[in-house]
Motif scaffolding. Structure first.
Motif, PDB file in Angstrom:
ATOM      1  N   UNK A  52       0.822  -1.221   0.000  1.00  0.00           N
ATOM      2  CA  UNK A  52       0.000   0.000   0.000  1.00  0.00           C
ATOM      3  C   UNK A  52       0.854   1.268   0.000  1.00  0.00           C
ATOM      4  N   UNK A  53       2.061   1.177   0.610  1.00  0.00           N
ATOM      5  CA  UNK A  53       2.925   2.355   0.668  1.00  0.00           C
ATOM      6  C   UNK A  53       3.419   2.748  -0.715  1.00  0.00           C
ATOM      7  N   UNK A  54       4.068   3.923  -0.795  1.00  0.00           N
ATOM      8  CA  UNK A  54       4.431   4.476  -2.096  1.00  0.00           C
ATOM      9  C   UNK A  54       5.823   4.067  -2.587  1.00  0.00           C
ATOM     10  N   UNK A  55       6.413   3.071  -1.980  1.00  0.00           N
ATOM     11  CA  UNK A  55       7.740   2.636  -2.412  1.00  0.00           C
ATOM     12  C   UNK A  55       7.719   2.113  -3.837  1.00  0.00           C
ATOM     13  N   UNK A 115       7.055  -2.206  -7.885  1.00  0.00           N
ATOM     14  CA  UNK A 115       7.533  -2.772  -9.148  1.00  0.00           C
ATOM     15  C   UNK A 115       7.822  -4.259  -8.996  1.00  0.00           C
ATOM     16  N   UNK A 116       8.404  -4.640  -7.855  1.00  0.00           N
ATOM     17  CA  UNK A 116       8.673  -6.056  -7.601  1.00  0.00           C
ATOM     18  C   UNK A 116       7.372  -6.851  -7.518  1.00  0.00           C
ATOM     19  N   UNK A 117       6.346  -6.249  -6.904  1.00  0.00           N
ATOM     20  CA  UNK A 117       5.049  -6.924  -6.771  1.00  0.00           C
ATOM     21  C   UNK A 117       4.420  -7.177  -8.136  1.00  0.00           C
ATOM     22  N   UNK A 118       4.648  -6.274  -9.083  1.00  0.00           N
ATOM     23  CA  UNK A 118       4.070  -6.422 -10.425  1.00  0.00           C
ATOM     24  C   UNK A 118       4.996  -7.176 -11.388  1.00  0.00           C
ATOM     25  N   UNK A 119       6.208  -7.503 -10.927  1.00  0.00           N
ATOM     26  CA  UNK A 119       7.137  -8.258 -11.773  1.00  0.00           C
ATOM     27  C   UNK A 119       6.740  -9.733 -11.804  1.00  0.00           C
ATOM     28  N   UNK A 166      -2.739  -9.656  -9.387  1.00  0.00           N
ATOM     29  CA  UNK A 166      -2.232  -8.660  -8.435  1.00  0.00           C
ATOM     30  C   UNK A 166      -3.375  -8.037  -7.637  1.00  0.00           C
ATOM     31  N   UNK A 167      -3.138  -7.838  -6.352  1.00  0.00           N
ATOM     32  CA  UNK A 167      -4.167  -7.316  -5.448  1.00  0.00           C
ATOM     33  C   UNK A 167      -4.047  -5.797  -5.334  1.00  0.00           C
ATOM     34  N   UNK A 168      -4.279  -5.116  -6.443  1.00  0.00           N
ATOM     35  CA  UNK A 168      -4.271  -3.658  -6.461  1.00  0.00           C
ATOM     36  C   UNK A 168      -5.688  -3.144  -6.209  1.00  0.00           C
ATOM     37  N   UNK A 169      -5.853  -1.901  -5.737  1.00  0.00           N
ATOM     38  CA  UNK A 169      -7.199  -1.368  -5.504  1.00  0.00           C
ATOM     39  C   UNK A 169      -7.971  -1.267  -6.821  1.00  0.00           C
ATOM     40  N   UNK A 202      -6.152   1.405 -10.584  1.00  0.00           N
ATOM     41  CA  UNK A 202      -5.973   0.870 -11.934  1.00  0.00           C
ATOM     42  C   UNK A 202      -4.895   1.645 -12.697  1.00  0.00           C
ATOM     43  N   UNK A 203      -4.848   2.948 -12.474  1.00  0.00           N
ATOM     44  CA  UNK A 203      -3.814   3.759 -13.122  1.00  0.00           C
ATOM     45  C   UNK A 203      -2.431   3.322 -12.644  1.00  0.00           C
ATOM     46  N   UNK A 204      -2.319   3.074 -11.344  1.00  0.00           N
ATOM     47  CA  UNK A 204      -1.061   2.609 -10.780  1.00  0.00           C
ATOM     48  C   UNK A 204      -0.690   1.230 -11.334  1.00  0.00           C
TER      49      UNK A 204
END
Length: 446
Positions: free
Chosen positions: A30-33, A38-42, A245-248, A254-256
Protein backbone atom coordinates in the motif's frame (compact mmCIF):
# COMPACT_ATOMS: atom_id res chain seq x y z
CA UNK A 1 -20.44 1.29 -8.21
CA UNK A 2 -17.09 1.55 -9.93
CA UNK A 3 -17.47 -1.88 -11.56
CA UNK A 4 -20.81 -0.91 -13.08
CA UNK A 5 -19.24 2.13 -14.67
CA UNK A 6 -16.89 -0.04 -16.70
CA UNK A 7 -19.61 -2.56 -17.60
CA UNK A 8 -21.12 -0.02 -19.97
CA UNK A 9 -20.73 -1.07 -23.60
CA UNK A 10 -20.80 -4.83 -22.93
CA UNK A 11 -23.60 -7.15 -24.00
CA UNK A 12 -23.26 -9.23 -20.84
CA UNK A 13 -22.06 -8.68 -17.30
CA UNK A 14 -18.84 -10.40 -16.27
CA UNK A 15 -19.80 -12.52 -13.26
CA UNK A 16 -16.62 -14.49 -12.68
CA UNK A 17 -13.03 -13.28 -12.23
CA UNK A 18 -10.37 -14.57 -14.61
CA UNK A 19 -8.35 -17.47 -13.15
CA UNK A 20 -10.48 -17.31 -10.02
CA UNK A 21 -8.18 -19.60 -8.01
CA UNK A 22 -5.35 -17.03 -8.16
CA UNK A 23 -7.34 -13.80 -8.69
CA UNK A 24 -5.87 -10.96 -6.54
CA UNK A 25 -3.64 -13.50 -4.80
CA UNK A 26 -0.37 -11.54 -5.11
CA UNK A 27 -0.28 -8.67 -2.64
CA UNK A 28 0.74 -5.17 -3.70
CA UNK A 29 2.19 -2.92 -0.95
CA UNK A 30 0.00 0.00 0.00
CA UNK A 31 2.93 2.35 0.67
CA UNK A 32 4.43 4.48 -2.10
CA UNK A 33 7.74 2.64 -2.41
CA UNK A 34 8.44 2.44 -6.15
CA UNK A 35 10.74 -0.59 -6.04
CA UNK A 36 8.49 -2.65 -3.79
CA UNK A 37 5.51 -2.01 -6.04
CA UNK A 38 7.53 -2.77 -9.15
CA UNK A 39 8.67 -6.06 -7.60
CA UNK A 40 5.05 -6.92 -6.77
CA UNK A 41 4.07 -6.42 -10.42
CA UNK A 42 7.14 -8.26 -11.77
CA UNK A 43 6.22 -11.69 -13.11
CA UNK A 44 3.41 -11.51 -15.67
CA UNK A 45 5.76 -9.85 -18.15
CA UNK A 46 8.20 -12.77 -17.86
CA UNK A 47 5.42 -15.26 -18.61
CA UNK A 48 4.54 -13.21 -21.68
CA UNK A 49 8.16 -12.88 -22.81
CA UNK A 50 8.35 -16.68 -23.01
CA UNK A 51 6.09 -16.64 -26.09
CA UNK A 52 8.58 -14.42 -27.90
CA UNK A 53 11.48 -16.83 -27.48
CA UNK A 54 9.73 -20.18 -28.01
CA UNK A 55 11.14 -22.87 -30.37
CA UNK A 56 8.89 -21.63 -33.18
CA UNK A 57 10.94 -18.41 -33.45
CA UNK A 58 14.32 -20.11 -33.61
CA UNK A 59 14.19 -21.27 -37.24
CA UNK A 60 13.50 -17.80 -38.70
CA UNK A 61 16.21 -16.19 -36.55
CA UNK A 62 18.75 -18.87 -37.52
CA UNK A 63 17.84 -18.57 -41.22
CA UNK A 64 18.01 -14.78 -41.12
CA UNK A 65 21.45 -14.75 -39.49
CA UNK A 66 23.00 -17.44 -41.67
CA UNK A 67 21.82 -15.92 -44.96
CA UNK A 68 22.00 -12.17 -44.34
CA UNK A 69 24.34 -11.69 -41.40
CA UNK A 70 23.24 -8.97 -39.00
CA UNK A 71 20.99 -7.14 -41.48
CA UNK A 72 17.69 -8.47 -40.12
CA UNK A 73 18.34 -7.36 -36.54
CA UNK A 74 16.24 -4.30 -37.34
CA UNK A 75 13.28 -6.57 -38.12
CA UNK A 76 13.56 -8.23 -34.70
CA UNK A 77 13.74 -4.76 -33.12
CA UNK A 78 10.60 -3.55 -34.94
CA UNK A 79 8.77 -6.77 -34.10
CA UNK A 80 9.62 -6.29 -30.45
CA UNK A 81 8.28 -2.73 -30.55
CA UNK A 82 4.99 -4.03 -31.97
CA UNK A 83 4.85 -6.62 -29.20
CA UNK A 84 5.37 -4.00 -26.48
CA UNK A 85 2.42 -1.96 -27.77
CA UNK A 86 0.05 -4.93 -28.10
CA UNK A 87 0.92 -6.39 -24.70
CA UNK A 88 0.34 -2.96 -23.14
CA UNK A 89 -3.16 -2.99 -24.62
CA UNK A 90 -3.77 -6.51 -23.29
CA UNK A 91 -2.78 -5.70 -19.72
CA UNK A 92 -4.77 -2.46 -19.86
CA UNK A 93 -7.90 -4.32 -20.95
CA UNK A 94 -7.56 -6.76 -18.06
CA UNK A 95 -6.96 -4.05 -15.46
CA UNK A 96 -9.59 -1.54 -16.56
CA UNK A 97 -12.44 -3.82 -17.63
CA UNK A 98 -11.64 -6.63 -15.16
CA UNK A 99 -12.00 -9.08 -18.03
CA UNK A 100 -9.46 -11.13 -19.89
CA UNK A 101 -9.63 -10.94 -23.69
CA UNK A 102 -11.64 -14.19 -23.92
CA UNK A 103 -14.24 -12.92 -21.44
CA UNK A 104 -14.37 -9.59 -23.25
CA UNK A 105 -15.10 -11.34 -26.56
CA UNK A 106 -17.84 -13.41 -24.93
CA UNK A 107 -19.41 -10.32 -23.34
CA UNK A 108 -19.23 -8.28 -26.56
CA UNK A 109 -19.93 -10.58 -29.49
CA UNK A 110 -22.92 -12.81 -30.22
CA UNK A 111 -22.71 -16.44 -28.97
CA UNK A 112 -22.03 -17.69 -32.50
CA UNK A 113 -19.11 -15.34 -33.12
CA UNK A 114 -17.71 -16.06 -29.67
CA UNK A 115 -17.90 -19.79 -30.36
CA UNK A 116 -16.04 -19.39 -33.67
CA UNK A 117 -13.35 -17.25 -32.00
CA UNK A 118 -13.01 -19.88 -29.27
CA UNK A 119 -12.52 -22.72 -31.77
CA UNK A 120 -9.91 -20.71 -33.68
CA UNK A 121 -8.11 -19.89 -30.46
CA UNK A 122 -8.11 -23.52 -29.30
CA UNK A 123 -6.57 -24.54 -32.63
CA UNK A 124 -3.84 -21.92 -32.23
CA UNK A 125 -3.07 -23.05 -28.67
CA UNK A 126 -2.80 -26.65 -29.87
CA UNK A 127 -0.48 -25.46 -32.66
CA UNK A 128 1.62 -23.55 -30.14
CA UNK A 129 1.76 -26.62 -27.91
CA UNK A 130 2.89 -28.60 -30.93
CA UNK A 131 5.83 -26.22 -31.41
CA UNK A 132 6.73 -26.57 -27.73
CA UNK A 133 6.65 -30.36 -27.96
CA UNK A 134 8.87 -30.39 -31.04
CA UNK A 135 11.34 -27.99 -29.43
CA UNK A 136 11.57 -30.12 -26.29
CA UNK A 137 11.80 -33.36 -28.30
CA UNK A 138 14.66 -32.04 -30.46
CA UNK A 139 16.46 -30.80 -27.32
CA UNK A 140 16.13 -34.22 -25.63
CA UNK A 141 17.57 -35.88 -28.75
CA UNK A 142 20.48 -33.44 -28.86
CA UNK A 143 21.27 -33.67 -25.13
CA UNK A 144 20.66 -37.33 -24.37
CA UNK A 145 20.26 -39.04 -27.75
CA UNK A 146 16.64 -39.93 -26.99
CA UNK A 147 14.78 -40.99 -30.16
CA UNK A 148 12.16 -38.56 -31.47
CA UNK A 149 9.25 -40.94 -30.83
CA UNK A 150 10.21 -41.56 -27.20
CA UNK A 151 10.83 -37.86 -26.71
CA UNK A 152 7.25 -37.11 -27.73
CA UNK A 153 5.99 -39.49 -25.03
CA UNK A 154 8.30 -38.02 -22.38
CA UNK A 155 6.90 -34.53 -22.96
CA UNK A 156 3.54 -35.75 -21.66
CA UNK A 157 5.06 -36.08 -18.18
CA UNK A 158 5.41 -32.31 -17.82
CA UNK A 159 1.67 -32.25 -17.04
CA UNK A 160 2.49 -33.49 -13.53
CA UNK A 161 5.27 -30.93 -13.09
CA UNK A 162 2.96 -28.06 -14.07
CA UNK A 163 0.18 -29.24 -11.75
CA UNK A 164 2.65 -29.42 -8.86
CA UNK A 165 3.73 -25.80 -9.25
CA UNK A 166 0.18 -24.59 -9.87
CA UNK A 167 -0.85 -26.02 -6.50
CA UNK A 168 1.91 -24.05 -4.76
CA UNK A 169 0.70 -20.62 -5.91
CA UNK A 170 1.11 -18.24 -8.82
CA UNK A 171 4.41 -16.80 -7.59
CA UNK A 172 5.93 -20.29 -7.81
CA UNK A 173 4.99 -20.53 -11.49
CA UNK A 174 6.52 -17.11 -12.13
CA UNK A 175 9.70 -18.18 -10.30
CA UNK A 176 10.04 -21.35 -12.39
CA UNK A 177 9.61 -19.33 -15.59
CA UNK A 178 12.18 -16.77 -14.41
CA UNK A 179 14.67 -19.56 -13.65
CA UNK A 180 14.22 -21.10 -17.11
CA UNK A 181 14.59 -17.69 -18.80
CA UNK A 182 17.78 -17.14 -16.79
CA UNK A 183 19.02 -20.53 -18.06
CA UNK A 184 18.34 -19.47 -21.66
CA UNK A 185 20.07 -16.13 -21.03
CA UNK A 186 23.19 -17.80 -19.60
CA UNK A 187 23.36 -20.29 -22.48
CA UNK A 188 23.16 -17.64 -25.18
CA UNK A 189 25.56 -15.33 -23.34
CA UNK A 190 28.10 -18.17 -23.53
CA UNK A 191 27.33 -18.68 -27.22
CA UNK A 192 27.75 -14.99 -28.03
CA UNK A 193 31.07 -14.80 -26.22
CA UNK A 194 32.26 -17.95 -28.02
CA UNK A 195 31.16 -16.73 -31.46
CA UNK A 196 32.98 -13.37 -31.06
CA UNK A 197 30.59 -11.23 -33.14
CA UNK A 198 31.62 -7.86 -34.57
CA UNK A 199 30.16 -4.94 -32.62
CA UNK A 200 29.92 -2.36 -35.43
CA UNK A 201 27.99 -4.63 -37.86
CA UNK A 202 25.60 -5.46 -35.02
CA UNK A 203 24.88 -1.79 -34.37
CA UNK A 204 24.51 -1.23 -38.13
CA UNK A 205 22.08 -4.13 -38.36
CA UNK A 206 19.69 -2.55 -35.83
CA UNK A 207 19.16 0.34 -38.28
CA UNK A 208 16.60 -0.60 -41.00
CA UNK A 209 18.28 -1.31 -44.34
CA UNK A 210 16.44 -0.69 -47.67
CA UNK A 211 18.08 -3.88 -49.01
CA UNK A 212 15.70 -5.89 -46.82
CA UNK A 213 12.78 -4.89 -49.05
CA UNK A 214 14.71 -4.96 -52.32
CA UNK A 215 15.83 -8.57 -51.86
CA UNK A 216 12.78 -10.84 -52.13
CA UNK A 217 14.31 -13.61 -50.01
CA UNK A 218 15.34 -11.33 -47.13
CA UNK A 219 11.90 -9.72 -47.30
CA UNK A 220 10.28 -13.16 -47.02
CA UNK A 221 12.33 -14.11 -43.96
CA UNK A 222 11.60 -10.69 -42.46
CA UNK A 223 7.89 -11.35 -42.82
CA UNK A 224 8.42 -14.68 -41.11
CA UNK A 225 10.17 -13.01 -38.18
CA UNK A 226 7.61 -10.21 -37.91
CA UNK A 227 4.54 -12.33 -38.53
CA UNK A 228 5.42 -15.07 -36.05
CA UNK A 229 6.70 -12.84 -33.26
CA UNK A 230 3.42 -11.91 -31.54
CA UNK A 231 1.77 -15.06 -30.20
CA UNK A 232 -2.05 -14.78 -30.14
CA UNK A 233 -2.39 -16.72 -26.87
CA UNK A 234 -0.12 -14.16 -25.18
CA UNK A 235 -2.78 -11.47 -25.55
CA UNK A 236 -5.36 -13.66 -23.78
CA UNK A 237 -2.80 -14.68 -21.18
CA UNK A 238 -1.57 -11.19 -20.28
CA UNK A 239 -5.05 -9.73 -19.91
CA UNK A 240 -5.75 -12.45 -17.34
CA UNK A 241 -2.63 -12.96 -15.25
CA UNK A 242 -2.24 -9.24 -14.56
CA UNK A 243 -5.39 -9.59 -12.48
CA UNK A 244 -3.53 -11.86 -10.05
CA UNK A 245 -2.23 -8.66 -8.44
CA UNK A 246 -4.17 -7.32 -5.45
CA UNK A 247 -4.27 -3.66 -6.46
CA UNK A 248 -7.20 -1.37 -5.50
CA UNK A 249 -10.01 -1.75 -8.07
CA UNK A 250 -10.46 2.03 -8.25
CA UNK A 251 -9.48 4.55 -10.97
CA UNK A 252 -6.36 5.49 -9.00
CA UNK A 253 -5.49 1.86 -8.31
CA UNK A 254 -5.97 0.87 -11.93
CA UNK A 255 -3.81 3.76 -13.12
CA UNK A 256 -1.06 2.61 -10.78
CA UNK A 257 -1.43 -0.99 -11.91
CA UNK A 258 -1.21 -0.05 -15.61
CA UNK A 259 1.95 1.95 -14.92
CA UNK A 260 3.88 -0.80 -13.13
CA UNK A 261 2.51 -3.62 -15.27
CA UNK A 262 3.67 -1.77 -18.40
CA UNK A 263 7.17 -1.35 -16.94
CA UNK A 264 7.26 -5.07 -16.15
CA UNK A 265 6.04 -5.98 -19.63
CA UNK A 266 8.43 -3.63 -21.44
CA UNK A 267 11.50 -4.79 -19.50
CA UNK A 268 10.59 -8.45 -19.96
CA UNK A 269 10.03 -8.04 -23.70
CA UNK A 270 13.36 -6.21 -23.93
CA UNK A 271 14.93 -9.35 -22.48
CA UNK A 272 13.10 -11.40 -25.12
CA UNK A 273 14.52 -9.06 -27.76
CA UNK A 274 18.04 -9.73 -26.48
CA UNK A 275 17.55 -13.50 -26.68
CA UNK A 276 15.98 -13.41 -30.17
CA UNK A 277 18.70 -11.05 -31.34
CA UNK A 278 21.30 -13.35 -29.76
CA UNK A 279 20.08 -16.30 -31.85
CA UNK A 280 20.43 -14.25 -35.05
CA UNK A 281 23.80 -12.78 -33.98
CA UNK A 282 25.23 -16.22 -33.20
CA UNK A 283 23.96 -17.52 -36.53
CA UNK A 284 25.51 -14.55 -38.34
CA UNK A 285 28.83 -14.71 -36.48
CA UNK A 286 29.25 -18.46 -37.04
CA UNK A 287 27.34 -19.77 -40.06
CA UNK A 288 27.24 -16.65 -42.26
CA UNK A 289 30.85 -15.79 -41.51
CA UNK A 290 31.99 -19.35 -42.30
CA UNK A 291 30.02 -19.40 -45.56
CA UNK A 292 27.18 -21.64 -44.39
CA UNK A 293 24.40 -19.44 -45.73
CA UNK A 294 21.69 -22.08 -46.09
CA UNK A 295 21.31 -23.07 -42.42
CA UNK A 296 17.62 -22.84 -41.51
CA UNK A 297 17.13 -25.96 -39.41
CA UNK A 298 17.62 -26.25 -35.63
CA UNK A 299 19.31 -29.65 -35.92
CA UNK A 300 21.69 -28.47 -38.64
CA UNK A 301 22.57 -25.41 -36.59
CA UNK A 302 23.45 -27.62 -33.63
CA UNK A 303 25.65 -29.91 -35.74
CA UNK A 304 27.65 -26.99 -37.14
CA UNK A 305 28.18 -25.06 -33.89
CA UNK A 306 30.76 -27.38 -32.34
CA UNK A 307 33.16 -27.63 -35.32
CA UNK A 308 32.91 -23.92 -36.16
CA UNK A 309 33.41 -22.63 -32.62
CA UNK A 310 35.76 -25.44 -31.63
CA UNK A 311 34.00 -26.15 -28.33
CA UNK A 312 31.85 -29.14 -27.40
CA UNK A 313 30.04 -26.97 -24.87
CA UNK A 314 28.54 -24.83 -27.65
CA UNK A 315 26.19 -27.58 -28.76
CA UNK A 316 25.31 -28.47 -25.16
CA UNK A 317 24.36 -24.91 -24.25
CA UNK A 318 22.39 -24.55 -27.48
CA UNK A 319 20.37 -27.71 -26.74
CA UNK A 320 19.91 -26.76 -23.08
CA UNK A 321 18.51 -23.36 -24.08
CA UNK A 322 16.15 -25.10 -26.52
CA UNK A 323 14.90 -27.45 -23.79
CA UNK A 324 14.35 -24.55 -21.37
CA UNK A 325 12.53 -22.64 -24.09
CA UNK A 326 10.20 -25.54 -24.84
CA UNK A 327 9.39 -26.21 -21.17
CA UNK A 328 8.84 -22.53 -20.46
CA UNK A 329 6.37 -22.25 -23.32
CA UNK A 330 4.55 -25.31 -22.00
CA UNK A 331 3.87 -23.58 -18.70
CA UNK A 332 2.38 -20.48 -20.30
CA UNK A 333 0.46 -22.53 -22.88
CA UNK A 334 -1.27 -24.41 -20.08
CA UNK A 335 -2.46 -21.20 -18.45
CA UNK A 336 -3.56 -19.73 -21.78
CA UNK A 337 -5.63 -22.84 -22.51
CA UNK A 338 -7.40 -22.58 -19.19
CA UNK A 339 -8.07 -18.86 -19.65
CA UNK A 340 -9.45 -19.29 -23.17
CA UNK A 341 -11.79 -22.16 -22.32
CA UNK A 342 -13.14 -20.56 -19.15
CA UNK A 343 -13.39 -17.12 -20.76
CA UNK A 344 -15.12 -18.01 -24.00
CA UNK A 345 -17.58 -20.71 -22.92
CA UNK A 346 -17.59 -20.25 -19.16
CA UNK A 347 -16.79 -23.93 -18.56
CA UNK A 348 -14.19 -24.76 -15.94
CA UNK A 349 -12.26 -28.05 -16.05
CA UNK A 350 -9.79 -29.27 -13.49
CA UNK A 351 -6.27 -28.20 -14.55
CA UNK A 352 -5.06 -31.77 -15.19
CA UNK A 353 -8.02 -32.48 -17.50
CA UNK A 354 -7.50 -29.23 -19.43
CA UNK A 355 -3.77 -29.89 -19.80
CA UNK A 356 -4.32 -33.49 -20.88
CA UNK A 357 -6.78 -32.45 -23.60
CA UNK A 358 -4.43 -29.81 -25.02
CA UNK A 359 -1.39 -32.05 -24.89
CA UNK A 360 -3.12 -35.02 -26.53
CA UNK A 361 -4.25 -32.80 -29.42
CA UNK A 362 -0.61 -31.84 -29.99
CA UNK A 363 1.00 -35.20 -29.19
CA UNK A 364 -1.05 -37.27 -31.66
CA UNK A 365 0.12 -35.46 -34.86
CA UNK A 366 3.66 -35.15 -33.47
CA UNK A 367 3.78 -38.89 -32.77
CA UNK A 368 2.39 -39.86 -36.18
CA UNK A 369 4.80 -37.58 -38.07
CA UNK A 370 7.81 -38.67 -35.98
CA UNK A 371 7.08 -42.35 -36.69
CA UNK A 372 6.40 -41.90 -40.41
CA UNK A 373 8.83 -39.14 -41.38
CA UNK A 374 11.29 -38.89 -38.50
CA UNK A 375 13.38 -35.81 -37.69
CA UNK A 376 12.72 -33.96 -40.96
CA UNK A 377 8.98 -34.39 -40.55
CA UNK A 378 8.97 -32.80 -37.10
CA UNK A 379 10.80 -29.77 -38.51
CA UNK A 380 8.15 -29.38 -41.21
CA UNK A 381 5.47 -29.75 -38.54
CA UNK A 382 7.10 -26.88 -36.67
CA UNK A 383 6.67 -24.66 -39.76
CA UNK A 384 3.01 -25.68 -40.11
CA UNK A 385 2.35 -24.77 -36.48
CA UNK A 386 3.71 -21.25 -37.11
CA UNK A 387 1.38 -20.84 -40.12
CA UNK A 388 -1.62 -21.75 -37.97
CA UNK A 389 -0.54 -19.22 -35.35
CA UNK A 390 -0.19 -16.55 -38.04
CA UNK A 391 -3.75 -17.16 -39.24
CA UNK A 392 -5.17 -16.89 -35.71
CA UNK A 393 -3.24 -13.75 -34.76
CA UNK A 394 -5.56 -11.25 -36.43
CA UNK A 395 -8.59 -12.76 -34.68
CA UNK A 396 -6.96 -11.84 -31.36
CA UNK A 397 -5.48 -8.45 -32.23
CA UNK A 398 -8.54 -6.87 -33.88
CA UNK A 399 -10.88 -7.39 -30.88
CA UNK A 400 -8.15 -6.19 -28.49
CA UNK A 401 -7.49 -2.95 -30.37
CA UNK A 402 -11.22 -2.41 -30.85
CA UNK A 403 -12.07 -2.89 -27.15
CA UNK A 404 -9.27 -0.69 -25.79
CA UNK A 405 -10.21 2.06 -28.26
CA UNK A 406 -13.87 2.08 -27.15
CA UNK A 407 -14.59 4.91 -24.70
CA UNK A 408 -17.78 3.23 -23.45
CA UNK A 409 -15.80 0.19 -22.35
CA UNK A 410 -12.61 1.89 -21.17
CA UNK A 411 -13.89 5.19 -19.81
CA UNK A 412 -11.04 7.62 -19.14
CA UNK A 413 -8.54 4.84 -19.86
CA UNK A 414 -9.46 4.65 -23.56
CA UNK A 415 -6.54 4.68 -26.00
CA UNK A 416 -5.43 8.19 -26.90
CA UNK A 417 -5.29 9.33 -30.56
CA UNK A 418 -1.59 8.48 -31.03
CA UNK A 419 -1.90 5.05 -29.38
CA UNK A 420 -5.10 4.32 -31.29
CA UNK A 421 -3.51 5.16 -34.66
CA UNK A 422 -0.36 3.19 -33.77
CA UNK A 423 -2.36 0.16 -32.64
CA UNK A 424 -4.51 0.01 -35.78
CA UNK A 425 -1.42 0.63 -37.94
CA UNK A 426 0.38 -2.31 -36.30
CA UNK A 427 -2.74 -4.45 -36.70
CA UNK A 428 -3.00 -3.73 -40.43
CA UNK A 429 0.72 -4.34 -40.99
CA UNK A 430 0.67 -7.68 -39.15
CA UNK A 431 -2.55 -8.73 -40.91
CA UNK A 432 -1.18 -7.97 -44.40
CA UNK A 433 2.21 -9.56 -43.73
CA UNK A 434 0.67 -12.71 -42.28
CA UNK A 435 -1.63 -13.02 -45.31
CA UNK A 436 1.36 -12.56 -47.61
CA UNK A 437 3.39 -15.13 -45.65
CA UNK A 438 0.51 -17.61 -45.70
CA UNK A 439 -0.08 -17.13 -49.43
CA UNK A 440 3.55 -17.68 -50.34
CA UNK A 441 3.97 -20.61 -47.97
CA UNK A 442 0.96 -22.43 -49.44
CA UNK A 443 2.36 -21.87 -52.92
CA UNK A 444 5.72 -23.21 -51.83
CA UNK A 445 7.58 -19.94 -52.37
CA UNK A 446 10.50 -19.41 -50.00
Amino acid sequence: MQKKKYSIGWRNENKHPSLSEVFSSVSVPKQKGIWKKLFAFTGPGLLIAVGYMDPGNWATDIAGGSQFGYMLLSVIFISNFFAIILQHLALKLGIVCERDLAQACRDHYTPLISFILWILCEISIAACDLAEIIGSVLALKLLFGIPITWGVLITAIDVLIILFFQSKGFRYIESVVAALIFTILVCFSFEIISSKPEIFPILKGIVPNPEIIKDSHSFYISIGILGATVMPHNLYLHSSIIQTRDYPRTPEGKKMAIKYATIDSTLSLSLAFFINAAILIISAATFHKAGYTEVADIMDAHKLLNPILGSSLSGVFFALALLASGQNSTLTGTLAGQIVMEGFINIKFKPWIRRLITRLIAIVPAMIVSIVYGEKGTTELLIISQIILSIQLSFAIIPLVNFTGDSEKMGTFVNGPILKISAWGITIIILLLNLFLLYNTLLGRR
